[in-house]
Design a protein around this motif. Sequence first.
Motif, PDB file in Angstrom:
ATOM      1  N   ARG A  65     -40.903 -36.301  31.277  1.00 13.42           N
ATOM      2  CA  ARG A  65     -39.960 -36.975  30.362  1.00 13.42           C
ATOM      3  C   ARG A  65     -40.716 -37.452  29.135  1.00 13.42           C
ATOM      4  N   ALA A  66     -41.755 -38.214  29.195  1.00  8.65           N
ATOM      5  CA  ALA A  66     -42.527 -38.794  28.287  1.00  8.65           C
ATOM      6  C   ALA A  66     -42.733 -37.462  27.251  1.00  8.65           C
ATOM      7  N   GLN A  67     -43.115 -36.382  27.720  1.00  7.18           N
ATOM      8  CA  GLN A  67     -43.581 -35.226  26.924  1.00  7.18           C
ATOM      9  C   GLN A  67     -42.315 -34.523  26.231  1.00  7.18           C
ATOM     10  N   PHE A  68     -41.419 -34.485  26.932  1.00  8.93           N
ATOM     11  CA  PHE A  68     -40.094 -33.805  26.645  1.00  8.93           C
ATOM     12  C   PHE A  68     -39.104 -34.548  25.413  1.00  8.93           C
ATOM     13  N   GLN A  69     -39.441 -35.883  25.857  1.00  9.30           N
ATOM     14  CA  GLN A  69     -38.475 -36.819  25.127  1.00  9.30           C
ATOM     15  C   GLN A  69     -38.731 -36.749  23.491  1.00  9.30           C
ATOM     16  N   PRO A  70     -39.716 -36.427  22.819  1.00  4.20           N
ATOM     17  CA  PRO A  70     -39.809 -36.281  21.379  1.00  4.20           C
ATOM     18  C   PRO A  70     -39.217 -34.943  20.936  1.00  4.20           C
ATOM     19  N   MET A  71     -39.369 -34.012  21.919  1.00  5.13           N
ATOM     20  CA  MET A  71     -39.009 -32.647  21.581  1.00  5.13           C
ATOM     21  C   MET A  71     -37.310 -32.798  21.351  1.00  5.13           C
ATOM     22  N   VAL A  72     -36.756 -33.465  22.441  1.00  7.22           N
ATOM     23  CA  VAL A  72     -35.310 -33.594  22.586  1.00  7.22           C
ATOM     24  C   VAL A  72     -34.793 -34.367  21.253  1.00  7.22           C
ATOM     25  N   LYS A  74     -36.100 -34.568  18.376  1.00 10.01           N
ATOM     26  CA  LYS A  74     -36.476 -33.820  17.270  1.00 10.01           C
ATOM     27  C   LYS A  74     -35.204 -32.484  17.055  1.00 10.01           C
ATOM     28  N   LEU A  75     -34.821 -32.170  18.319  1.00 12.21           N
ATOM     29  CA  LEU A  75     -33.948 -31.190  18.531  1.00 12.21           C
ATOM     30  C   LEU A  75     -32.527 -31.694  18.090  1.00 12.21           C
ATOM     31  N   GLN A  76     -32.246 -33.068  18.536  1.00 12.46           N
ATOM     32  CA  GLN A  76     -30.918 -33.781  18.174  1.00 12.46           C
ATOM     33  C   GLN A  76     -30.987 -33.863  16.655  1.00 12.46           C
ATOM     34  N   GLU A  77     -32.104 -34.093  16.130  1.00  9.99           N
ATOM     35  CA  GLU A  77     -32.032 -34.541  14.421  1.00  9.99           C
ATOM     36  C   GLU A  77     -31.651 -32.978  13.887  1.00  9.99           C
ATOM     37  N   GLN A  78     -32.318 -32.027  14.422  1.00 10.54           N
ATOM     38  CA  GLN A  78     -32.131 -30.714  13.751  1.00 10.54           C
ATOM     39  C   GLN A  78     -30.610 -30.263  13.948  1.00 10.54           C
ATOM     40  N   LEU A  79     -29.933 -30.542  14.977  1.00 14.23           N
ATOM     41  CA  LEU A  79     -28.708 -30.325  15.221  1.00 14.23           C
ATOM     42  C   LEU A  79     -27.618 -31.052  14.507  1.00 14.23           C
ATOM     43  N   LYS A  80     -27.833 -32.316  14.220  1.00 14.49           N
ATOM     44  CA  LYS A  80     -26.955 -33.203  13.429  1.00 14.49           C
ATOM     45  C   LYS A  80     -26.233 -32.535  12.213  1.00 14.49           C
ATOM     46  N   PRO A  81     -27.171 -32.128  11.408  1.00 19.10           N
ATOM     47  CA  PRO A  81     -26.602 -31.299  10.087  1.00 19.10           C
ATOM     48  C   PRO A  81     -25.483 -30.017  10.443  1.00 19.10           C
ATOM     49  N   LEU A  82     -26.155 -29.377  11.593  1.00 19.30           N
ATOM     50  CA  LEU A  82     -25.225 -28.267  11.975  1.00 19.30           C
ATOM     51  C   LEU A  82     -24.324 -28.701  12.575  1.00 19.30           C
ATOM     52  N   SER A  83     -23.872 -29.638  13.328  1.00 18.57           N
ATOM     53  CA  SER A  83     -22.694 -30.412  13.981  1.00 18.57           C
ATOM     54  C   SER A  83     -21.657 -30.810  12.927  1.00 18.57           C
ATOM     55  N   SER A  84     -22.360 -31.649  11.746  1.00 18.46           N
ATOM     56  CA  SER A  84     -21.409 -32.087  10.757  1.00 18.46           C
ATOM     57  C   SER A  84     -20.936 -30.853   9.989  1.00 18.46           C
ATOM     58  N   ASN A  85     -21.683 -29.816   9.699  1.00 15.31           N
ATOM     59  CA  ASN A  85     -21.118 -28.715   9.180  1.00 15.31           C
ATOM     60  C   ASN A  85     -20.098 -28.037   9.740  1.00 15.31           C
ATOM     61  N   ILE A  86     -20.357 -27.823  11.075  1.00 13.16           N
ATOM     62  CA  ILE A  86     -19.057 -27.056  11.925  1.00 13.16           C
ATOM     63  C   ILE A  86     -17.857 -28.036  11.800  1.00 13.16           C
ATOM     64  N   GLU A  87     -18.213 -29.329  11.777  1.00 12.47           N
ATOM     65  CA  GLU A  87     -17.029 -30.368  11.856  1.00 12.47           C
ATOM     66  C   GLU A  87     -16.243 -30.374  10.236  1.00 12.47           C
ATOM     67  N   ASP A  88     -17.172 -30.111   9.321  1.00  9.87           N
ATOM     68  CA  ASP A  88     -16.283 -29.854   7.936  1.00  9.87           C
ATOM     69  C   ASP A  88     -15.644 -28.598   8.072  1.00  9.87           C
ATOM     70  N   HIS A  89     -15.991 -27.572   8.710  1.00 10.42           N
ATOM     71  CA  HIS A  89     -15.217 -26.312   8.567  1.00 10.42           C
ATOM     72  C   HIS A  89     -14.036 -26.244   9.496  1.00 10.42           C
ATOM     73  N   ILE A  90     -14.251 -27.103  10.591  1.00 13.18           N
ATOM     74  CA  ILE A  90     -13.074 -27.219  11.522  1.00 13.18           C
ATOM     75  C   ILE A  90     -11.765 -27.887  11.274  1.00 13.18           C
ATOM     76  N   LYS A  91     -12.242 -29.078  10.464  1.00 13.58           N
ATOM     77  CA  LYS A  91     -11.210 -30.051  10.060  1.00 13.58           C
ATOM     78  C   LYS A  91     -10.135 -29.252   9.164  1.00 13.58           C
ATOM     79  N   PRO A  92     -10.600 -28.534   8.210  1.00 22.14           N
ATOM     80  CA  PRO A  92      -9.215 -27.752   7.211  1.00 22.14           C
ATOM     81  C   PRO A  92      -8.747 -26.893   8.100  1.00 22.14           C
ATOM     82  N   LEU A  93      -9.564 -26.273   9.094  1.00 28.66           N
ATOM     83  CA  LEU A  93      -8.749 -25.245   9.881  1.00 28.66           C
ATOM     84  C   LEU A  93      -7.881 -25.735  10.967  1.00 28.66           C
ATOM     85  N   ALA A  94      -7.995 -26.725  11.525  1.00 25.42           N
ATOM     86  CA  ALA A  94      -7.175 -27.838  12.400  1.00 25.42           C
ATOM     87  C   ALA A  94      -6.017 -28.153  11.625  1.00 25.42           C
TER      88      ALA A  94
END
Length: 130
Positions: A65-72, A74-94
């Motif tokens: 867990r101590a080894q993988f926590q930083p990777m997780v 980091k992955l969450q930080e990288q996915l935040k812009p992607l999720s907000s980008n998807i949300e920006d596209h979904i809201k007008p469509l909805a």
Amino acid sequence: MKFSLLAILLVVLAIGSESASLVKRDAPAELEKIAKYFQDLVDKLKNVEGPELANKANAYFEQSRAQFQPMVEKLQEQLKPLSSNIEDHIKPLAASVQAQVGPLAGLVQTHVEDVLKFVADKSKSILPPQ
């Protein structure tokens, strides 16, 4: 000429059979090593008691867990812009789908109310007066 080809063929066959016999002799040694490894592993597992094994497993999971926590993280930080980008596209469509479905939903509701009123009126006329 034929004699030399026959001699070469015999030499090649002899070398090939000798190398095959060497491989056959090496295989039991490798199998012996593998068998010894698994036997040692079984012996060690027999000697380890339940609580000790559980403690070792917990320590291993904590280290993992101590080894993988930083990777997780980091992955969450990288996915935040992607999720907000998807949300920006979904809201007008909805909103567009809701704008198109809204009038249809109202029309369906009106028709269902009309059918229920019709059924209620017909059932009142069929029933005998009380």
